[in-house]
Design a protein around this motif. Structure first.
Motif, PDB file in Angstrom:
ATOM      1  N   GLU A 199      -0.596   3.975  -3.806  1.00 42.38           N
ATOM      2  CA  GLU A 199      -1.287   3.688  -2.559  1.00 42.38           C
ATOM      3  C   GLU A 199      -0.683   2.430  -1.956  1.00 42.38           C
ATOM      4  OE1 GLU A 199      -5.017   3.146  -4.951  1.00 42.38           O
ATOM      5  OE2 GLU A 199      -5.284   1.452  -3.562  1.00 42.38           O
ATOM      6  N   ARG A 200      -1.009   2.208  -0.704  1.00 39.72           N
ATOM      7  CA  ARG A 200      -0.440   1.044  -0.049  1.00 39.72           C
ATOM      8  C   ARG A 200      -0.958  -0.233  -0.711  1.00 39.72           C
ATOM      9  NH1 ARG A 200      -0.031  -0.418   6.392  1.00 39.72           N
ATOM     10  NH2 ARG A 200       1.101  -2.362   6.100  1.00 39.72           N
ATOM     11  N   ILE A 201      -0.041  -1.156  -0.944  1.00 38.37           N
ATOM     12  CA  ILE A 201      -0.385  -2.439  -1.519  1.00 38.37           C
ATOM     13  C   ILE A 201      -0.274  -3.494  -0.428  1.00 38.37           C
ATOM     14  CG2 ILE A 201       0.164  -4.153  -3.280  1.00 38.37           C
ATOM     15  CD1 ILE A 201       1.460  -1.937  -4.927  1.00 38.37           C
ATOM     16  N   PHE A 202      -1.336  -4.223  -0.242  1.00 36.62           N
ATOM     17  CA  PHE A 202      -1.351  -5.239   0.798  1.00 36.62           C
ATOM     18  C   PHE A 202      -0.964  -6.597   0.236  1.00 36.62           C
ATOM     19  CE2 PHE A 202      -3.065  -2.789   4.244  1.00 36.62           C
ATOM     20  CZ  PHE A 202      -3.728  -1.749   3.618  1.00 36.62           C
TER      21      PHE A 202
ATOM     22  N   ASN B  78       8.946  -0.771   2.887  1.00 31.20           N
ATOM     23  CA  ASN B  78       7.515  -1.061   2.951  1.00 31.20           C
ATOM     24  C   ASN B  78       6.714   0.144   3.421  1.00 31.20           C
ATOM     25  OD1 ASN B  78       7.899  -3.686   2.047  1.00 31.20           O
ATOM     26  ND2 ASN B  78       8.145  -4.473   4.126  1.00 31.20           N
ATOM     27  N   ALA B  79       7.285   0.892   4.350  1.00 28.95           N
ATOM     28  CA  ALA B  79       6.562   2.044   4.895  1.00 28.95           C
ATOM     29  C   ALA B  79       6.306   3.101   3.827  1.00 28.95           C
ATOM     30  CB  ALA B  79       7.346   2.644   6.056  1.00 28.95           C
ATOM     31  N   LYS B  80       7.183   3.144   2.834  1.00 31.34           N
ATOM     32  CA  LYS B  80       7.052   4.142   1.770  1.00 31.34           C
ATOM     33  C   LYS B  80       6.504   3.539   0.487  1.00 31.34           C
ATOM     34  CE  LYS B  80      10.832   7.066   3.434  1.00 31.34           C
ATOM     35  NZ  LYS B  80      12.122   7.708   3.092  1.00 31.34           N
ATOM     36  N   ASN B  81       6.112   2.280   0.544  1.00 27.28           N
ATOM     37  CA  ASN B  81       5.606   1.604  -0.671  1.00 27.28           C
ATOM     38  C   ASN B  81       6.573   1.767  -1.833  1.00 27.28           C
ATOM     39  OD1 ASN B  81       3.206   0.931   0.668  1.00 27.28           O
ATOM     40  ND2 ASN B  81       2.284   2.886   0.126  1.00 27.28           N
ATOM     41  N   THR B  82       7.838   1.609  -1.553  1.00 32.58           N
ATOM     42  CA  THR B  82       8.863   1.903  -2.550  1.00 32.58           C
ATOM     43  C   THR B  82       9.839   0.751  -2.696  1.00 32.58           C
ATOM     44  OG1 THR B  82       8.725   4.257  -2.024  1.00 32.58           O
ATOM     45  CG2 THR B  82      10.677   3.532  -3.208  1.00 32.58           C
ATOM     46  N   VAL B  83      10.261   0.515  -3.924  1.00 31.00           N
ATOM     47  CA  VAL B  83      11.317  -0.442  -4.196  1.00 31.00           C
ATOM     48  C   VAL B  83      12.403   0.288  -4.972  1.00 31.00           C
ATOM     49  CG1 VAL B  83      10.188  -1.297  -6.306  1.00 31.00           C
ATOM     50  CG2 VAL B  83      11.883  -2.718  -5.135  1.00 31.00           C
ATOM     51  N   TYR B  84      13.642  -0.032  -4.663  1.00 31.32           N
ATOM     52  CA  TYR B  84      14.789   0.633  -5.266  1.00 31.32           C
ATOM     53  C   TYR B  84      15.635  -0.362  -6.043  1.00 31.32           C
ATOM     54  CZ  TYR B  84      13.611   4.009  -1.589  1.00 31.32           C
ATOM     55  OH  TYR B  84      12.957   4.878  -0.762  1.00 31.32           O
ATOM     56  N   LEU B  85      16.390   0.168  -6.986  1.00 34.50           N
ATOM     57  CA  LEU B  85      17.408  -0.626  -7.664  1.00 34.50           C
ATOM     58  C   LEU B  85      18.665   0.228  -7.759  1.00 34.50           C
ATOM     59  CD1 LEU B  85      17.977  -3.354  -9.069  1.00 34.50           C
ATOM     60  CD2 LEU B  85      17.534  -2.179 -11.247  1.00 34.50           C
ATOM     61  N   GLN B  86      19.654  -0.126  -6.965  1.00 33.15           N
ATOM     62  CA  GLN B  86      20.943   0.554  -7.015  1.00 33.15           C
ATOM     63  C   GLN B  86      21.790  -0.133  -8.064  1.00 33.15           C
ATOM     64  OE1 GLN B  86      22.120   3.326  -5.295  1.00 33.15           O
ATOM     65  NE2 GLN B  86      23.867   3.163  -6.693  1.00 33.15           N
TER      66      GLN B  86
ATOM     67  N   ALA C  19       0.973  -9.056  -5.922  1.00 31.67           N
ATOM     68  CA  ALA C  19       0.345  -8.967  -4.612  1.00 31.67           C
ATOM     69  C   ALA C  19      -1.062  -9.544  -4.632  1.00 31.67           C
ATOM     70  CB  ALA C  19       0.294  -7.507  -4.161  1.00 31.67           C
ATOM     71  N   GLY C  20      -1.585  -9.724  -3.429  1.00 33.44           N
ATOM     72  CA  GLY C  20      -2.962 -10.166  -3.290  1.00 33.44           C
ATOM     73  C   GLY C  20      -3.114 -11.669  -3.406  1.00 33.44           C
ATOM     74  N   ILE C  21      -4.300 -12.105  -3.036  1.00 33.91           N
ATOM     75  CA  ILE C  21      -4.589 -13.537  -3.081  1.00 33.91           C
ATOM     76  C   ILE C  21      -4.450 -14.084  -4.496  1.00 33.91           C
ATOM     77  CG2 ILE C  21      -6.385 -15.265  -2.703  1.00 33.91           C
ATOM     78  CD1 ILE C  21      -7.466 -13.477  -0.481  1.00 33.91           C
TER      79      ILE C  21
ATOM     80  N   ARG D 230      -1.841 -10.766  -8.323  1.00 36.81           N
ATOM     81  CA  ARG D 230      -1.945  -9.845  -9.446  1.00 36.81           C
ATOM     82  C   ARG D 230      -0.631  -9.087  -9.619  1.00 36.81           C
ATOM     83  NH1 ARG D 230      -6.423  -4.966 -10.091  1.00 36.81           N
ATOM     84  NH2 ARG D 230      -5.453  -3.979 -11.919  1.00 36.81           N
ATOM     85  N   ASP D 231      -0.272  -8.836 -10.872  1.00 41.36           N
ATOM     86  CA  ASP D 231       0.932  -8.080 -11.190  1.00 41.36           C
ATOM     87  C   ASP D 231       0.583  -6.640 -11.560  1.00 41.36           C
ATOM     88  OD1 ASP D 231       2.431 -10.942 -12.765  1.00 41.36           O
ATOM     89  OD2 ASP D 231       2.894 -10.067 -10.823  1.00 41.36           O
ATOM     90  N   TYR D 232       1.230  -5.715 -10.885  1.00 42.57           N
ATOM     91  CA  TYR D 232       1.124  -4.302 -11.223  1.00 42.57           C
ATOM     92  C   TYR D 232       2.445  -3.888 -11.892  1.00 42.57           C
ATOM     93  CZ  TYR D 232      -2.632  -4.407  -7.767  1.00 42.57           C
ATOM     94  OH  TYR D 232      -3.776  -4.711  -7.058  1.00 42.57           O
ATOM     95  N   TRP D 233       2.352  -3.035 -12.902  1.00 43.59           N
ATOM     96  CA  TRP D 233       3.538  -2.611 -13.644  1.00 43.59           C
ATOM     97  C   TRP D 233       3.622  -1.089 -13.714  1.00 43.59           C
ATOM     98  CZ3 TRP D 233       7.323  -5.737 -15.759  1.00 43.59           C
ATOM     99  CH2 TRP D 233       7.060  -7.109 -15.773  1.00 43.59           C
ATOM    100  N   GLY D 234       4.842  -0.600 -13.674  1.00 39.67           N
ATOM    101  CA  GLY D 234       5.074   0.807 -13.904  1.00 39.67           C
ATOM    102  C   GLY D 234       5.199   1.088 -15.389  1.00 39.67           C
ATOM    103  N   GLN D 235       5.376   2.359 -15.710  1.00 35.64           N
ATOM    104  CA  GLN D 235       5.431   2.754 -17.122  1.00 35.64           C
ATOM    105  C   GLN D 235       6.840   2.657 -17.700  1.00 35.64           C
ATOM    106  OE1 GLN D 235       5.612   4.837 -14.645  1.00 35.64           O
ATOM    107  NE2 GLN D 235       7.337   6.151 -15.207  1.00 35.64           N
TER     108      GLN D 235
END
Length: 117
Positions: A26-29, A73-81, A99-101, A104-109
């Protein structure tokens, strides 16, 4: 609960390329930083590349000139080439978003990258 899902890992020969993607559920603000870390067997997790909210980037010395981090940002996506891959790049790669005030750190699997002939 925001989830980050990485993709694009796999087996590649030395000198080859891979492009990792990380999509948020979901979108992260108020994103401060998006980054990629990696962890090889028996080693500590290390920062590979990061992109800050102002667009500035930083890279681990070991990947400078070979890896490029980018975001959509529009796709809420980050890439690593990742280009000119070396066997020592073999690791599980994780994306993270701060993100956030409360920053907070969000992590992928994580996604496995193996560089081998």
């Amino acid at each position: 609960q925001v989830q980050l899902v990485e993709s694009g890992g796999g087996l590649v020969q030395p000198g080859g390329s891979l492009r990792l993607s990380c999509v948020a559920s979901e979108r992260i603000f108020n994103i401060y930083r998006m980054a990629w870390y990696r962890q090889a067997p028996g080693k500590l997790r290390e920062l590979v590349a990061a992109i800050i909210s102002d667009g500035s980037t930083n890279y681990a010395d070991s990947v400078k000139g070979r890896f490029t981090i980018a975001r959509d940002n529009a796709k809420n996506t980050v890439y690593l080439q990742m280009n000119s891959l070396k066997p020592e790049d073999t690791a599980v790669y994780y994306c993270t978003v701060r993100a956030g005030i409360s920053l907070r750190d969000y992590w992928g699997q994580g996604t496995q990258v193996t560089v081998s002939s």
